[in-house]
Design an enzyme around this catalytic site. Sequence first.
Site, PDB file in Angstrom:
ATOM      1  N   CYS A 131       0.841  -1.203   0.000  1.00 23.68           N
ATOM      2  CA  CYS A 131       0.000   0.000   0.000  1.00 23.68           C
ATOM      3  C   CYS A 131       0.876   1.253   0.000  1.00 23.68           C
ATOM      4  O   CYS A 131       1.405   1.647   1.044  1.00 23.68           O
ATOM      5  CB  CYS A 131      -0.914  -0.026   1.225  1.00 23.68           C
ATOM      6  SG  CYS A 131      -1.899   1.469   1.396  1.00 23.68           S
ATOM      7  N   CYS A 134      -0.319   4.113   2.216  1.00 25.72           N
ATOM      8  CA  CYS A 134      -0.163   3.887   3.667  1.00 25.72           C
ATOM      9  C   CYS A 134       1.295   4.066   4.074  1.00 25.72           C
ATOM     10  O   CYS A 134       1.588   4.660   5.114  1.00 25.72           O
ATOM     11  CB  CYS A 134      -0.579   2.477   4.076  1.00 25.72           C
ATOM     12  SG  CYS A 134      -2.060   1.849   3.298  1.00 25.72           S
ATOM     13  N   ASP A 135       2.222   3.524   3.300  1.00 21.55           N
ATOM     14  CA  ASP A 135       3.620   3.421   3.750  1.00 21.55           C
ATOM     15  C   ASP A 135       4.606   4.263   2.946  1.00 21.55           C
ATOM     16  O   ASP A 135       5.783   4.339   3.301  1.00 21.55           O
ATOM     17  CB  ASP A 135       4.081   1.947   3.656  1.00 21.55           C
ATOM     18  CG  ASP A 135       3.181   1.024   4.448  1.00 21.55           C
ATOM     19  OD1 ASP A 135       2.686   1.465   5.501  1.00 21.55           O
ATOM     20  OD2 ASP A 135       2.962  -0.122   4.025  1.00 21.55           O
TER      21      ASP A 135
END
Length: 304
Positions: A131, A134-135
């Site tokens: 992701c 997200c990261d």
Amino acid sequence: MKDVLIIGGGPAGLSAAIYAARAGLDFAIIEQMAAGGQAATTQHIENYPGFAEGIGGVELAMAMQTQAENLGAPFLYEQVQKMELLGAEKKIITEGQTLTARSVVLAMGARPRPLGLQGEEELRGKGISYCATCDGFFYKNKEAAVIGGGDTALEDALYLARFCKQVTLIHRRNEFRAAGRLQEKVRKLENVKLLTPYRPVAFEQEDGYVSGLTIEHAKTGQTEHVCCEGIFIAAGTLPQTQLVNGQVALDEAGYIKTDAYKRTNVPGVFAAGDISTTPLRQVVTACADGAVAISGVEAFLIQQ
Ligand code: NAP
């Protein structure tokens, strides 16, 4: 016993909840984490109609959730552990309770497909991610690689290019699956390098963290080293059918077989969105599926 239980709070489940609430059904929507599903991990959605400039994935998901809540949809944030779907009384068993319903809409979506290379699981969170939104920020001013040639891979590359020093997009074929407009945008970026046709063969690591990637030319077999601290895997998705496997019929790729009304082979059981057979997996089609499934539920309940 409820009229219907909706399992999963992605776009398909949220849309089903909106339609169920407006139909006056006695229902609940069950989500194990936060509503929004995979859409909420997408940075920017350009092809959901109604937003002239596009909209953030989280923003869209939250708007759908609020819309469902405003219409009175009851949300249960629990992990479903077991489903018994074959009888007239459907049982949904969570950690804390057993819920029963006359019908069920399965909208558990799909999850990222791992590459299956050695060390993938151990390096998850230590350089390997599924992701980018997200990261991605952990790799600010660093080098990252993205694997895949679909919409997700190209969107990930676009997103990472904003703050990573260098992004290498690796795809096993010369042709990309991603929308042409996305490809054009990516090709214009100076800090994105496209490497095709190459497939990943090994993760390189140092002190338990990703330090690079070994790739192999798909035709010549020649290997090369890609310098990167972050590897974003966008190799497609797998339907989340673990809890219903053996109860509802699946197609060859493992998606739940549905007809045009989103009915499965089990009476009273419907499937909507990415988990079901569909020619196109997008937010807009997942929402449409949720609506169609609830109209099917209404017809089923009347028949009963
Ligand atoms: P996808 O379209 O299935 O693409 C997966 C990519 O990964 C393909 O290019 C595939 O290569 C490659 N791949 C698969 N297994 C691999 C392996 N073992 N090693 C290396 N490469 C591998 O998946 P996606 O991009 O996640 O998209 C899933 C669905 O969501 C699609 O319907 C997509 O349109 C939709 N989506 C839409 C949007 C949007 O509209 N904004 C955004 C994201 C996703 P091949 O091409 O050679 O098979």
